[in-house]
Scaffold this motif. Sequence first.
Motif, PDB file in Angstrom:
ATOM      1  N   GLN A  83    -113.588  86.899  16.312  1.00  0.00           N
ATOM      2  CA  GLN A  83    -113.485  86.322  14.977  1.00  0.00           C
ATOM      3  C   GLN A  83    -113.774  84.821  15.038  1.00  0.00           C
ATOM      4  OE1 GLN A  83    -110.958  88.209  12.186  1.00  0.00           O
ATOM      5  NE2 GLN A  83    -109.586  89.001  13.739  1.00  0.00           N
ATOM      6  N   LYS A  84    -114.133  84.272  13.890  1.00  0.00           N
ATOM      7  CA  LYS A  84    -114.400  82.850  13.770  1.00  0.00           C
ATOM      8  C   LYS A  84    -113.264  82.171  13.008  1.00  0.00           C
ATOM      9  CE  LYS A  84    -118.432  81.924  15.698  1.00  0.00           C
ATOM     10  NZ  LYS A  84    -118.601  80.864  16.705  1.00  0.00           N
ATOM     11  N   THR A  85    -113.002  80.914  13.362  1.00  0.00           N
ATOM     12  CA  THR A  85    -111.947  80.147  12.699  1.00  0.00           C
ATOM     13  C   THR A  85    -112.503  79.453  11.465  1.00  0.00           C
ATOM     14  OG1 THR A  85    -110.930  79.734  14.850  1.00  0.00           O
ATOM     15  CG2 THR A  85    -110.212  78.362  13.017  1.00  0.00           C
ATOM     16  N   LEU A  86    -111.715  79.474  10.393  1.00  0.00           N
ATOM     17  CA  LEU A  86    -112.027  78.730   9.176  1.00  0.00           C
ATOM     18  C   LEU A  86    -110.912  77.731   8.914  1.00  0.00           C
ATOM     19  CD1 LEU A  86    -112.657  82.033   8.581  1.00  0.00           C
ATOM     20  CD2 LEU A  86    -113.918  80.965   6.718  1.00  0.00           C
ATOM     21  N   ARG A  87    -111.258  76.633   8.305  1.00  0.00           N
ATOM     22  CA  ARG A  87    -110.279  75.592   8.006  1.00  0.00           C
ATOM     23  C   ARG A  87    -110.338  75.216   6.530  1.00  0.00           C
ATOM     24  NH1 ARG A  87    -107.463  72.733  11.813  1.00  0.00           N
ATOM     25  NH2 ARG A  87    -107.700  73.622  13.905  1.00  0.00           N
ATOM     26  N   GLY A  88    -109.234  74.655   6.036  1.00  0.00           N
ATOM     27  CA  GLY A  88    -109.238  74.036   4.717  1.00  0.00           C
ATOM     28  C   GLY A  88    -108.386  74.691   3.663  1.00  0.00           C
ATOM     29  N   GLY A  89    -108.758  75.889   3.215  1.00  0.00           N
ATOM     30  CA  GLY A  89    -108.104  76.499   2.061  1.00  0.00           C
ATOM     31  C   GLY A  89    -109.106  76.718   0.952  1.00  0.00           C
ATOM     32  N   SER A  90    -108.677  77.349  -0.125  1.00  0.00           N
ATOM     33  CA  SER A  90    -109.595  77.631  -1.231  1.00  0.00           C
ATOM     34  C   SER A  90    -108.865  77.549  -2.562  1.00  0.00           C
ATOM     35  CB  SER A  90    -110.216  79.025  -1.069  1.00  0.00           C
ATOM     36  OG  SER A  90    -109.354  80.039  -1.568  1.00  0.00           O
ATOM     37  N   VAL A  91    -109.624  77.714  -3.631  1.00  0.00           N
ATOM     38  CA  VAL A  91    -109.038  77.687  -4.975  1.00  0.00           C
ATOM     39  C   VAL A  91    -108.085  78.851  -5.186  1.00  0.00           C
ATOM     40  CG1 VAL A  91    -110.921  76.430  -6.083  1.00  0.00           C
ATOM     41  CG2 VAL A  91    -111.076  78.914  -5.858  1.00  0.00           C
ATOM     42  N   ALA A  92    -108.177  79.873  -4.336  1.00  0.00           N
ATOM     43  CA  ALA A  92    -107.270  81.018  -4.441  1.00  0.00           C
ATOM     44  C   ALA A  92    -106.031  80.870  -3.566  1.00  0.00           C
ATOM     45  CB  ALA A  92    -108.007  82.306  -4.070  1.00  0.00           C
ATOM     46  N   THR A  93    -106.029  79.850  -2.707  1.00  0.00           N
ATOM     47  CA  THR A  93    -104.880  79.647  -1.815  1.00  0.00           C
ATOM     48  C   THR A  93    -103.670  79.193  -2.618  1.00  0.00           C
ATOM     49  OG1 THR A  93    -106.423  78.943  -0.081  1.00  0.00           O
ATOM     50  CG2 THR A  93    -104.089  78.489   0.271  1.00  0.00           C
ATOM     51  N   SER A  94    -102.521  79.750  -2.329  1.00  0.00           N
ATOM     52  CA  SER A  94    -101.310  79.391  -3.052  1.00  0.00           C
ATOM     53  C   SER A  94    -100.942  77.920  -2.820  1.00  0.00           C
ATOM     54  CB  SER A  94    -100.144  80.288  -2.609  1.00  0.00           C
ATOM     55  OG  SER A  94    -100.367  81.607  -3.037  1.00  0.00           O
ATOM     56  N   ASN A  97     -99.453  74.491  -1.881  1.00  0.00           N
ATOM     57  CA  ASN A  97     -98.741  73.959  -0.712  1.00  0.00           C
ATOM     58  C   ASN A  97     -98.698  74.948   0.454  1.00  0.00           C
ATOM     59  OD1 ASN A  97     -98.124  71.589  -2.166  1.00  0.00           O
ATOM     60  ND2 ASN A  97     -96.296  72.542  -3.032  1.00  0.00           N
ATOM     61  N   HIS A  98     -99.725  75.780   0.561  1.00  0.00           N
ATOM     62  CA  HIS A  98     -99.714  76.788   1.620  1.00  0.00           C
ATOM     63  C   HIS A  98    -100.550  76.391   2.833  1.00  0.00           C
ATOM     64  CE1 HIS A  98     -99.120  80.639   3.477  1.00  0.00           C
ATOM     65  NE2 HIS A  98    -100.402  80.930   3.466  1.00  0.00           N
ATOM     66  N   THR A  99    -101.428  75.409   2.698  1.00  0.00           N
ATOM     67  CA  THR A  99    -102.265  75.027   3.829  1.00  0.00           C
ATOM     68  C   THR A  99    -101.868  73.654   4.367  1.00  0.00           C
ATOM     69  OG1 THR A  99    -103.935  74.065   2.374  1.00  0.00           O
ATOM     70  CG2 THR A  99    -104.230  76.367   3.050  1.00  0.00           C
ATOM     71  N   ARG A 100    -102.368  73.378   5.556  1.00  0.00           N
ATOM     72  CA  ARG A 100    -102.120  72.126   6.274  1.00  0.00           C
ATOM     73  C   ARG A 100    -103.381  71.778   7.036  1.00  0.00           C
ATOM     74  NH1 ARG A 100     -98.389  75.761   6.514  1.00  0.00           N
ATOM     75  NH2 ARG A 100     -99.346  76.918   8.225  1.00  0.00           N
ATOM     76  N   PRO A 101    -103.503  70.520   7.493  1.00  0.00           N
ATOM     77  CA  PRO A 101    -104.676  70.171   8.315  1.00  0.00           C
ATOM     78  C   PRO A 101    -104.791  71.007   9.581  1.00  0.00           C
ATOM     79  CG  PRO A 101    -103.602  68.180   7.531  1.00  0.00           C
ATOM     80  CD  PRO A 101    -102.699  69.324   7.165  1.00  0.00           C
TER      81      PRO A 101
END
Length: 387
Positions: free
Chosen positions: A349-360, A362-366
């Motif tokens: 699998q490949k790693t993705l970073r950041g988050g999206s408009v669908a991400t809840s 305060n759910h992501t971090r750097p």
Amino acid sequence: MITSSISLLDFLLETREHTETICKPLQIEDYVVQPIEDVSPPKWHLGHTTWFFEDFILKKHKTDYQVYDDHFAFVFNSYYESMGARVVRTDRGNLSRPTVDQVYSYRKHVTNALKELLEENPSEEVESLIEIGIHHEKQHQELLLTDIKYILGNNPLLPTYSSDFREFQLNPKPAEWLSIDEGIYTIGHTGSDFCYDNELGLHKVYLNSFEISSRLVTNAEYLQFIEDSGYEQTLLWHSEGWSWVTENNIIAPLYWHKQNDGWEYYGLNGLQKLNLEAPVTHISYYEAFAYAQWKGMRLPTEFEWEVAQSQFNWGERWEWTESAYLPYPNYTKAPGALGEYNGKFMVSQKTLRGGSVATSKNHTRPTYRNFFHPQLRWQFTGLRLAR
């Protein structure tokens, strides 16, 4: 870790309510559809996020807990082999029973039991497990939105989910190249507050100097790739990517529809004329790589992304990186069934970073590490160039 049981309870109730709010625009017939293996029916998401709390917490830590239905563990277990038998993933769309009403009743039953448990001054272990369950449900909130989009976006009528849903914020500023000096950098999460185990293991990496774009690639820029026959130039693609393109007749990102006068795009707010200034989305890693090759550039590694992320805006699209999804140094899986949460997926699998408009919220971090197989594109995936 949330230190107050009251604040944890508020966090729990808010999360449980928001999951159900996502489903409010649906018709009853929408709840059970499963067009492809990677997309789960909304009813299954509602049940699975509830099962997680019931099996991992209530059955083990609430002495007077009464199981809602003995069959639900078989229906709503996802991939936890150590937790017992389960419905095969491809068969989730065959579940006409339990009914939607029964699943909502199940959710209410489990939520009320969790409220009682939190009011009993639970141990730190129980609070930690509940917090994991909340963040697990937040992940499924995003999956709910992307799965609903795939379900409706593959309906011949292309129905609208919500006319108010915004899939992008326009950023007309031209891209700038941000320079990062070579050096040794620290990667990973300190563990001082909530994170997943795949973020742990602070370690040093050496990076050569590089430049990274200040913004995501847009639809207009990606359209140039299409018009230059990018999907027909085999030298731009990995061997597996080229096989994927030719075998599946891929000619554009997912949800792009070619019309006589141009391209249209299906979003959660319905079918619209393709907005050229919006960031390109719903592309596979294969497509992101080929586009970067066409530009004479590349994708950033996840380490380059993490080091540079404070210099640009992120969070509209999950950004493909050139990094394989692998364990950090000294990574250890959690004991018991929770050890199946991340570690066993660290291959192919490949790693993705950041988050999206669908991400809840305060759910992501750097340091947050998402991961998908390179051909998948039903998530809000995009790309940022590096060189």
